[in-house]
Design a protein around this motif. Structure first.
Motif, mmCIF file in Angstrom:
data_model
loop_
_atom_site.group_PDB
_atom_site.id
_atom_site.type_symbol
_atom_site.label_atom_id
_atom_site.label_comp_id
_atom_site.label_asym_id
_atom_site.label_seq_id
_atom_site.Cartn_x
_atom_site.Cartn_y
_atom_site.Cartn_z
ATOM 1 N N CYS A 5 0.816 -1.217 0.000
ATOM 2 C CA CYS A 5 0.000 0.000 0.000
ATOM 3 C C CYS A 5 0.851 1.270 0.000
ATOM 4 O O CYS A 5 0.346 2.372 -0.241
ATOM 5 N N SER A 8 -3.888 3.490 -0.995
ATOM 6 C CA SER A 8 -2.601 3.955 -0.483
ATOM 7 C C SER A 8 -2.642 4.146 1.037
ATOM 8 O O SER A 8 -3.639 4.606 1.597
ATOM 9 N N CYS A 9 -1.547 3.769 1.682
ATOM 10 C CA CYS A 9 -1.444 3.933 3.139
ATOM 11 C C CYS A 9 -0.229 4.777 3.497
ATOM 12 O O CYS A 9 0.172 4.832 4.658
#
Length: 283
Positions: free
Chosen positions: A50, A60-61
């Motif tokens: 991610c 997305s992280c």
């Protein structure tokens, strides 16, 4: 920190980076691109895919995890293919990292060296005349004669000469032999190599002891497994000569990878798994 039970284990940035490197790094060494590496790297990286903008697997992280944490897993991005998906196997990873290459140059260089460092009569698959045939027979006999003193150094020399031709003597029921590949003349010329195969009947007729037969069998089996692991690598997609070597060394167990009634995998799983790298021929 990593939670475990009632407490947590603190893992330093250096430990994380080292673990990622240990699981995923192969640098410019194509031989290190194996299915084990892909599996280990996936296990290490899956929770941090991610972090990368190049992936389309999950949201997305990066903002949540943080730039510093994501940078520790930077090497994991090699496991994302051009479509933003996870690399499925080592063939795909090899193609991504090393490309398709040039078949013509690699095959020509390999074909000149794949049969060993020195020419042996008949090693090119044909005999010019009867004299060449006889020379091969005599050379094999000379090298593959058990030492009555018990010195087993001859085994390695014999195997070096015979490795490509042991499939001529594959046991019935354990895969097809390669008489149809080399031809009867070539297999007959290398008949002396059969001493490397052991069986109850061969042991009773052999001039060497049953203990020596067992040692020879074990050594020969391991050498052949090592050869499979050495030559059946992703590079065979670009190297015609290397692919031919892989096909030869896998021929004695080709029933393992057949589908339908011809398959012997279920009944011989452990035996087949020793040559697992041969599956690359079907990928």
């Amino acid at each position: 920190s990593v939670a475990q039970g009632g407490g947590s284990i603190t893992v330093s940035s250096e430990q994380v980076e080292k673990a990622v490197y240990g699981a995923c790094y192969f640098g410019s060494d194509e031989s290190k691109v194996t299915q084990d590496l892909v599996t280990q790297c996936h296990n290490m990286c899956s929770s941090r895919y991610c972090c990368f903008e190049s992936q389309t697997i999950v949201s997305s992280c990066r903002d949540t995890v943080g730039e510093e944490e994501c940078e520790l897993y930077a090497l994991c991005e090699q496991m994302i293919n051009d479509r933003g998906e996870e690399v499925k196997n080592f063939i795909e990873l090899d193609q991504l990292e090393f490309g398709a290459g040039d078949d013509s140059s690699s095959s020509s260089s390999s074909s000149s060296s794949s049969s060993g460092t020195s020419y042996r009569p008949g090693s090119n698959g044909v005999f010019v005349d009867e004299g060449e045939f006889e020379a091969t027979v005599n050379e094999v006999k000379a090298v593959c004669s058990p030492d009555q003193s018990g010195d087993e150094s001859w085994v390695a020399e014999c195997h070096a000469m015979c490795a490509d031709y042991l499939c001529c003597f594959a046991t019935d029921g354990t895969g097809s032999n390669c008489n149809d590949v080399y031809g009867e003349d070539v297999c007959e010329a290398y008949y002396g190599c059969k001493v490397l195969h052991s069986s109850p009947s061969a042991a009773s007729e052999s001039p060497i002891s049953s203990e020596q037969q067992q040692q020879i069998s074990e050594q020969n089996a391991q050498v052949q497994i090592d050869e499979v692991n050495e030559v059946c690598v992703p590079k065979i997609r670009r190297d015609v000569g290397l692919r031919a070597r892989c096909e030869k060394v896998c021929a004695s167990r080709d029933c393992c990878w057949q589908s339908g009634p011809g398959s012997c995998y279920v009944m011989n799983t452990e035996w087949c798994d020793e040559y697992a790298m041969c599956e690359i021929l079907d990928l």
